[in-house]
Write a protein that holds these residues in place. Structure first.
Motif, short mmCIF file in Angstrom:
data_model
loop_
_atom_site.label_atom_id
_atom_site.label_comp_id
_atom_site.label_asym_id
_atom_site.label_seq_id
_atom_site.Cartn_x
_atom_site.Cartn_y
_atom_site.Cartn_z
N ARG A 242 0.87 -1.17 0.00
CA ARG A 242 0.00 0.00 0.00
C ARG A 242 0.91 1.22 0.00
N THR A 243 0.72 2.11 -0.95
CA THR A 243 1.61 3.25 -1.14
C THR A 243 0.81 4.54 -1.15
N ARG A 244 1.32 5.54 -0.44
CA ARG A 244 0.76 6.89 -0.47
C ARG A 244 1.76 7.81 -1.16
N VAL A 245 1.27 8.66 -2.04
CA VAL A 245 2.13 9.61 -2.76
C VAL A 245 1.57 11.02 -2.57
N PHE A 246 2.41 11.90 -2.04
CA PHE A 246 2.06 13.31 -1.91
C PHE A 246 2.87 14.10 -2.93
N SER A 247 2.24 15.02 -3.64
CA SER A 247 2.95 15.78 -4.67
C SER A 247 2.58 17.24 -4.62
N ILE A 248 3.54 18.07 -5.03
CA ILE A 248 3.31 19.51 -5.16
C ILE A 248 4.16 20.02 -6.32
N GLY A 249 3.63 20.97 -7.07
CA GLY A 249 4.36 21.50 -8.21
C GLY A 249 4.04 22.96 -8.46
N LEU A 250 4.99 23.63 -9.07
CA LEU A 250 4.84 25.04 -9.45
C LEU A 250 5.18 25.17 -10.92
N SER A 251 4.26 25.74 -11.70
CA SER A 251 4.47 25.90 -13.13
C SER A 251 4.39 27.38 -13.50
N ARG A 252 5.29 27.79 -14.40
CA ARG A 252 5.30 29.17 -14.88
C ARG A 252 5.17 29.16 -16.40
#
Length: 290
Positions: A242-252
């Motif tokens: 069982r895997t949890r993935v947290f992500s965050i990104g910034l695009s310009r």
């Protein structure tokens, strides 16, 4: 190298794709650092590396009515690793998608259904095979700045070859994998040129960990095979996790056709038998639309 020998054939396919669907094509260049490529638990087995990926995609879209559309999209991705040459790969895929808008205007909810198949070609023959996926995604723009999304996805990976068994009663096709996942996310445009994205994904299914001989991992595994990509005495193990993935990104947005983004992902996996691992992934991506 096997990968280089197949590059010419795939380049021909790429040129055909550009001629067939030039108005829809894009080109991406991505630099990725993964600090736990081996999906390992012990420090002695954890290996990280930097990779450069170049991708392109394109295909036609057909408007079926005021609210429905159908798309056919081809993709081609080539990835080169700095240290672990066996992970170098070229993947070619095709996806068929259906999209439904439940009304008119930018704020109505939408539903997208996608089925895809991809050919996976690695320098490590153990990893060659096919990847099939089906996905459903619901999305809605809440305001000019905020959009929400949720998805469910099912994947099946099939390896070309089955190596000789390390243990007579345990299978060796470590890259015959199945999994299911679900996720939520949000995109927030805090000004016309900048977009912040966050996401959470829950994944349940098979994972592959590569380690030296390890009794707890061995006892939790459903498949085992030698994996010399990371060393002469390393083995790949298939486990249910069982895997949890947290992500965050910034695009310009750099121009009307180009954008640059930075992203971070944190993975936390818990496998049967008390095996767990975590990992961090950093990416920088340049995307240009033709």
């Amino acid at each position: 190298m096997k990968l280089g020998g197949r590059l010419a054939c795939l380049a021909f396919a790429l040129s055909t794709l550009h001629a067939w669907a030039a108005p829809f094509d894009d080109l991406g260049v991505e630099l990725v650092y993964d600090d736990n490529l081996t999906r390992a638990q012990l420090g002695r087995d954890i290996k990280g590396d930097l990779a450069l990926a170049v991708s392109t995609s394109g295909g036609p879209r057909f408007q079926l009515g005021d609210h429905d559309s159908l798309s056919l999209k081809g993709t081609l991705v080539a990835t080169k690793y700095r240290h672990y040459d066996g992970l170098d790969n070229i993947n070619a895929g095709l996806a068929l998608g259906y999209r439904r808008k439940f009304g008119l205007g930018p704020y109505v909810p939408q539903l997208a259904l996608t089925g895809s198949a991809a050919r996976l070609e690695y320098d490590s023959r153990l990893r060659d095979g096919w990847l099939y996926a089906a996905e459903a995604e619901a999305s809605k723009r809440v305001s000019d700045r905020l959009a929400l999304r949720a998805f469910v996805r099912s994947e099946r990976r099939e390896a070309d070859d089955v190596p000789e068994r390390v243990v007579p009663f345990i299978r060796a096709n470590v890259f015959d994998l199945g999994s299911r996942s679900a996720g939520i996310g949000a995109d927030f445009a805090y000004d016309p040129r900048h977009l912040v994205s966050i996401g959470y994904t829950w994944h349940r299914g098979d994972i592959v960990s590569t380690t030296q001989r390890n009794l707890p991992v061995f006892l939790a595994s459903s498949a085992i095979a030698p994996d010399p990509v990371f060393g002469d005495d390393t083995y790949a193990y298939t486990m249910h996790a069982r895997t949890r993935v947290f992500s965050i990104g910034l695009s310009r947005e750099l121009s009307r056709q180009a954008s640059f983004s930075l992203g971070y992902e944190y993975r936390d996996s818990r496998a049967d038998g008390g095996i767990d691992y975590s990992g961090n992934l950093f990416r920088a991506t340049y995307l240009y639309g033709f």
